[in-house]
Motif scaffolding. Structure first.
Motif, PDB file in Angstrom:
ATOM      1  N   ASP A 293      -1.058   2.881  -1.677  1.00  0.00           N
ATOM      2  CA  ASP A 293      -0.590   1.961  -2.556  1.00  0.00           C
ATOM      3  C   ASP A 293      -0.729   0.517  -2.031  1.00  0.00           C
ATOM      4  O   ASP A 293      -1.125  -0.490  -2.649  1.00  0.00           O
ATOM      5  CB  ASP A 293       0.980   2.145  -2.857  1.00  0.00           C
ATOM      6  CG  ASP A 293       1.379   3.280  -3.514  1.00  0.00           C
ATOM      7  OD1 ASP A 293       0.261   3.880  -3.948  1.00  0.00           O
ATOM      8  OD2 ASP A 293       2.459   3.797  -3.397  1.00  0.00           O
ATOM      9  N   VAL A 294      -0.488   0.482  -0.485  1.00  0.00           N
ATOM     10  CA  VAL A 294      -0.653  -1.022  -0.092  1.00  0.00           C
ATOM     11  C   VAL A 294      -2.300  -1.453  -0.189  1.00  0.00           C
ATOM     12  O   VAL A 294      -2.388  -2.492  -0.521  1.00  0.00           O
ATOM     13  CB  VAL A 294      -0.609  -0.986   1.550  1.00  0.00           C
ATOM     14  CG1 VAL A 294      -0.795  -2.136   2.087  1.00  0.00           C
ATOM     15  CG2 VAL A 294       1.015  -0.519   1.586  1.00  0.00           C
ATOM     16  N   ALA A 295      -3.072  -0.357   0.007  1.00  0.00           N
ATOM     17  CA  ALA A 295      -4.562  -0.635   0.115  1.00  0.00           C
ATOM     18  C   ALA A 295      -4.980  -1.267  -1.463  1.00  0.00           C
ATOM     19  O   ALA A 295      -5.826  -2.102  -1.671  1.00  0.00           O
ATOM     20  CB  ALA A 295      -5.443   0.544   0.456  1.00  0.00           C
ATOM     21  N   SER A 296      -4.146  -0.437  -2.631  1.00  0.00           N
ATOM     22  CA  SER A 296      -4.652  -0.874  -3.739  1.00  0.00           C
ATOM     23  C   SER A 296      -4.148  -2.013  -4.184  1.00  0.00           C
ATOM     24  O   SER A 296      -5.149  -2.964  -4.855  1.00  0.00           O
ATOM     25  CB  SER A 296      -3.987   0.110  -5.006  1.00  0.00           C
ATOM     26  OG  SER A 296      -4.075   1.455  -4.342  1.00  0.00           O
ATOM     27  N   VAL A 297      -3.106  -2.577  -3.847  1.00  0.00           N
ATOM     28  CA  VAL A 297      -2.555  -3.928  -3.863  1.00  0.00           C
ATOM     29  C   VAL A 297      -3.596  -4.998  -3.160  1.00  0.00           C
ATOM     30  O   VAL A 297      -3.968  -6.049  -4.178  1.00  0.00           O
ATOM     31  CB  VAL A 297      -1.294  -4.193  -3.297  1.00  0.00           C
ATOM     32  CG1 VAL A 297      -0.867  -5.638  -3.382  1.00  0.00           C
ATOM     33  CG2 VAL A 297      -0.022  -3.297  -4.135  1.00  0.00           C
ATOM     34  N   LEU A 298      -3.894  -4.671  -2.034  1.00  0.00           N
ATOM     35  CA  LEU A 298      -4.884  -5.508  -1.066  1.00  0.00           C
ATOM     36  C   LEU A 298      -6.201  -5.706  -2.039  1.00  0.00           C
ATOM     37  O   LEU A 298      -6.998  -6.826  -1.966  1.00  0.00           O
ATOM     38  CB  LEU A 298      -5.131  -5.146   0.130  1.00  0.00           C
ATOM     39  CG  LEU A 298      -3.866  -4.916   1.149  1.00  0.00           C
ATOM     40  CD1 LEU A 298      -3.818  -4.147   2.481  1.00  0.00           C
ATOM     41  CD2 LEU A 298      -3.190  -6.355   1.400  1.00  0.00           C
ATOM     42  N   PHE A 299      -6.602  -4.548  -2.471  1.00  0.00           N
ATOM     43  CA  PHE A 299      -7.983  -4.595  -3.226  1.00  0.00           C
ATOM     44  C   PHE A 299      -7.956  -5.487  -4.428  1.00  0.00           C
ATOM     45  O   PHE A 299      -8.742  -6.132  -4.627  1.00  0.00           O
ATOM     46  CB  PHE A 299      -8.285  -3.051  -3.564  1.00  0.00           C
ATOM     47  CG  PHE A 299      -9.556  -2.756  -4.539  1.00  0.00           C
ATOM     48  CD1 PHE A 299     -10.796  -2.993  -4.100  1.00  0.00           C
ATOM     49  CD2 PHE A 299      -9.163  -2.547  -5.990  1.00  0.00           C
ATOM     50  CE1 PHE A 299     -12.008  -3.060  -4.901  1.00  0.00           C
ATOM     51  CE2 PHE A 299     -10.377  -2.650  -6.841  1.00  0.00           C
ATOM     52  CZ  PHE A 299     -11.509  -2.540  -6.349  1.00  0.00           C
ATOM     53  N   GLU A 300      -6.970  -5.289  -5.260  1.00  0.00           N
ATOM     54  CA  GLU A 300      -7.011  -6.391  -6.383  1.00  0.00           C
ATOM     55  C   GLU A 300      -6.664  -7.646  -5.920  1.00  0.00           C
ATOM     56  O   GLU A 300      -7.254  -8.468  -6.554  1.00  0.00           O
ATOM     57  CB  GLU A 300      -5.373  -6.033  -7.013  1.00  0.00           C
ATOM     58  CG  GLU A 300      -5.286  -4.490  -7.777  1.00  0.00           C
ATOM     59  CD  GLU A 300      -6.440  -4.534  -8.663  1.00  0.00           C
ATOM     60  OE1 GLU A 300      -6.799  -5.646  -9.460  1.00  0.00           O
ATOM     61  OE2 GLU A 300      -7.083  -3.505  -9.099  1.00  0.00           O
ATOM     62  N   LYS A 301      -5.869  -7.916  -4.794  1.00  0.00           N
ATOM     63  CA  LYS A 301      -5.950  -9.515  -4.442  1.00  0.00           C
ATOM     64  C   LYS A 301      -7.461  -9.831  -3.930  1.00  0.00           C
ATOM     65  O   LYS A 301      -7.494 -10.917  -4.407  1.00  0.00           O
ATOM     66  CB  LYS A 301      -5.070  -9.413  -3.166  1.00  0.00           C
ATOM     67  CG  LYS A 301      -5.015 -10.754  -2.389  1.00  0.00           C
ATOM     68  CD  LYS A 301      -3.891 -10.733  -1.407  1.00  0.00           C
ATOM     69  CE  LYS A 301      -3.844 -12.017  -0.632  1.00  0.00           C
ATOM     70  NZ  LYS A 301      -2.817 -11.987   0.352  1.00  0.00           N
ATOM     71  N   CYS A 302      -8.181  -8.890  -3.476  1.00  0.00           N
ATOM     72  CA  CYS A 302      -9.626  -9.336  -3.009  1.00  0.00           C
ATOM     73  C   CYS A 302     -10.258  -9.496  -4.457  1.00  0.00           C
ATOM     74  O   CYS A 302     -11.416 -10.543  -4.481  1.00  0.00           O
ATOM     75  CB  CYS A 302     -10.273  -8.233  -2.441  1.00  0.00           C
ATOM     76  SG  CYS A 302      -9.661  -8.208  -0.507  1.00  0.00           S
ATOM     77  N   ILE A 303     -10.248  -8.695  -5.375  1.00  0.00           N
ATOM     78  CA  ILE A 303     -10.855  -8.742  -6.572  1.00  0.00           C
ATOM     79  C   ILE A 303     -10.600 -10.255  -7.270  1.00  0.00           C
ATOM     80  O   ILE A 303     -11.341 -11.318  -7.571  1.00  0.00           O
ATOM     81  CB  ILE A 303     -10.529  -7.518  -7.649  1.00  0.00           C
ATOM     82  CG1 ILE A 303     -10.855  -6.364  -6.921  1.00  0.00           C
ATOM     83  CG2 ILE A 303     -11.242  -7.920  -8.923  1.00  0.00           C
ATOM     84  CD1 ILE A 303     -12.493  -5.979  -7.308  1.00  0.00           C
ATOM     85  N   LYS A 304      -9.111 -10.521  -7.209  1.00  0.00           N
ATOM     86  CA  LYS A 304      -8.566 -11.778  -7.907  1.00  0.00           C
ATOM     87  C   LYS A 304      -9.065 -12.880  -7.249  1.00  0.00           C
ATOM     88  O   LYS A 304      -9.574 -13.981  -7.700  1.00  0.00           O
ATOM     89  CB  LYS A 304      -7.049 -11.886  -7.908  1.00  0.00           C
ATOM     90  CG  LYS A 304      -6.547 -11.020  -9.159  1.00  0.00           C
ATOM     91  CD  LYS A 304      -4.960 -11.569  -9.435  1.00  0.00           C
ATOM     92  CE  LYS A 304      -4.460 -10.321 -10.200  1.00  0.00           C
ATOM     93  NZ  LYS A 304      -3.558  -9.443  -9.787  1.00  0.00           N
TER      94      LYS A 304
END
Ligand code: MLT
Ligand code: ZN
Length: 466
Positions: A293-304
């Motif tokens: 879950d943490v990784a998914s949040v970080l991934f989204e942050k990188c996309i944004k």
């Protein structure tokens, strides 16, 4: 056989039985080189000792009648550390490949130096444990060579270099003395730790003849993300985002050219249906499901933030392994291009500046050569590979590459980095050592070499001259 060759063989067979001394052309060629290119193998003989006693006998003989010795493990090195091009006697550890002892209480395993890295990893697994050092050549490299070069690889971010796993070692010094170093002790505050001098000494001080290595509990099965990026500077920004909130086991990067070569040579399918200029491979242990879950949040942050364009995440171990293939297959996929390799490192905080400078340097040479970039970004370690154009002569190619490497090394030097992060110095990097070590330090290195190997019989011509 020439008279001198015959005399040498007569001497060698006083130490090892005749069937373990080889002088045939194919053996000389095979055992006289490593995976680096450039030097022509030209040893005078290959010997295959089976015991510490025999190695001690060989070193005694070399001191007595004065011939040079080159240690030879899996010969997967990339800096010419195991090349014998000056009529040396190659000492192969192929017949010293046994796991000698395992102590469950200490989690320490004692091995002969010729044990293949992958075999130790399998042994650890059979005991429910883990040997953390790993790299693409683990199926061929030997432990003695790994220790002599302080091998790094893909797990350094989490587990450190080979040095961090050596709890004891026996060595035969260039003087022919047997030293039993540290004896598996966790704590030993009794002065100079010679073990650490031999780690990374590239066979210039003596032979590593036995190793005691630590094993640990295996990690949880890792999750792998592969990310597509537009710009090189975004690789470091992405690393910063992931590192802040996740305990990473690896953070690798590679360029679009690297991806193209791997896909072509292994007939893999492109994970995104398009080639990105850069890729990042992120690995972490999913020990409680929260990590994903943490990784998914970080991934989204990188996309944004625009650092990452898209990504895929492994759902099981087979998918994780498949994603690693894109990174681990690079070296093999470019081998036919006779690559000129630079293996440099800087502190992570300096990597953005180094990458900017590298872009400037490459904008000049990339018209001439195809460049394949990859590396262990999480460790600040970048591999720069220049590929030889098919129409260009090898000699001319290497001369041109040396000019480029000088520019790269100047940049590394100005940032306080290292001209050899994990491949070692050997023959190939020796002329450039002063970019990373100052003259006073080099003098101490020469002094250490003189102390352990006064007759200069141990791997002469590599690392430092005396
Ligand atoms: C790697 O990271 O794959 C190795 O250091 C080998 C190489 O640089 O070719
Ligand atoms: Zn590497």
């Amino acid at each position: 056989m020439s008279w001198t060759a015959k005399k040498l063989v007569d001497q060698l067979i006083t130490v090892v039985e005749p069937s373990r001394v080889k002088i045939g052309a194919s053996d000389l060629e095979y055992y006289g080189k490593d995976w680096s290119s450039g030097a022509t193998p030209n040893p005078s003989a290959i010997v295959f000792p089976k015991s510490i006693n025999e190695i001690q006998g060989l070193v005694g003989l070399a001191n007595k009648i004065n011939f040079p010795l080159v240690p030879s493990g899996g010969r997967t090195g990339l800096s010419g550390g195991a090349v014998a091009s000056e009529r040396e006697v190659v000492v192969s550890f192929d017949r010293m490949n046994k796991i000698l002892k395992f102590d469950k209480v200490d989690n320490l395993v004692t091995c002969q130096p010729g044990v293949i890295t992958g075999d130790l990893k399998k042994f650890a697994e059979s005991e429910g444990l883990f040997y953390p050092v790993d790299f693409a050549s683990a199926g061929a490299s030997q432990l003695g060579g790994n220790v002599a070069t302080n091998a790094g690889g893909i797990n350094v971010l989490r587990y450190g270099m080979t040095r961090d796993w050596v709890e004891g070692m026996k060595v035969i010094t260039g003087r022919g003395e047997l030293l039993d170093l540290n004896r598996g002790l966790k704590k030993n505050a009794t002065g100079f730790d010679f073990r650490h001098l031999f780690i990374g000494s590239e066979g210039t001080l003596g032979f590593i003849v036995e190793l005691t290595l630590e094993l640990i509990s295996p990690p949880e099965e890792p999750t792998v993300m592969l990310l597509g990026l537009q710009k090189i500077e975004n690789t470091v920004k992405t690393l910063a985002v992931f590192k802040e909130k996740l305990s990473l086991t690896a953070f690798e990067f590679f360029s679009g050219t690297a991806m193209q070569k791997v896909i072509k040579s292994n007939e893999l399918s492109d994970p995104f249906g398009r080639i990105y200029p850069f890729y990042a491979l992120v690995e972490f242990e999913n020990n409680n499901k929260d990590q994903l879950d943490v990784a998914s949040v970080l991934f989204e942050k990188c996309i944004k933030s625009g650092y990452v364009v898209e990504g895929v995440v492994s759902q099981n171990q087979s998918q994780a392994k498949s994603l690693w293939k894109f990174r681990e297959g690079i070296t093999e996929s470019i081998a036919d291009y006779n690559p000129f390799k630079s293996d440099v490192s800087c502190r992570i905080s300096k990597i953005p500046t180094f990458l900017q400078e590298l872009e400037k340097i490459s904008s000049v040479f990339s018209r001439q050569f195809e460049v394949v970039l990859f590396g262990h970004l999480g460790d600040g370690n970048i591999h720069i590979n220049l590929l030889q154009p098919f129409q260009m002569d090898s000699q001319e190619f290497r001369e041109e590459c040396k000019k480029i490497s000088k520019l790269i090394f100047e940049s590394v030097q100005s940032l306080g980095g290292s001209i050899s992060a994990e491949h070692g110095i050997g023959l190939i990097k020796k002329p450039y050592l002063s970019y990373s070590r100052d003259e006073a330090e080099l003098n101490y290195m020469r002094g250490v070499k003189r102390l352990f190997d006064p007759e200069n019989i141990m791997n002469p011509g590599k690392l430092v001259d005396i």
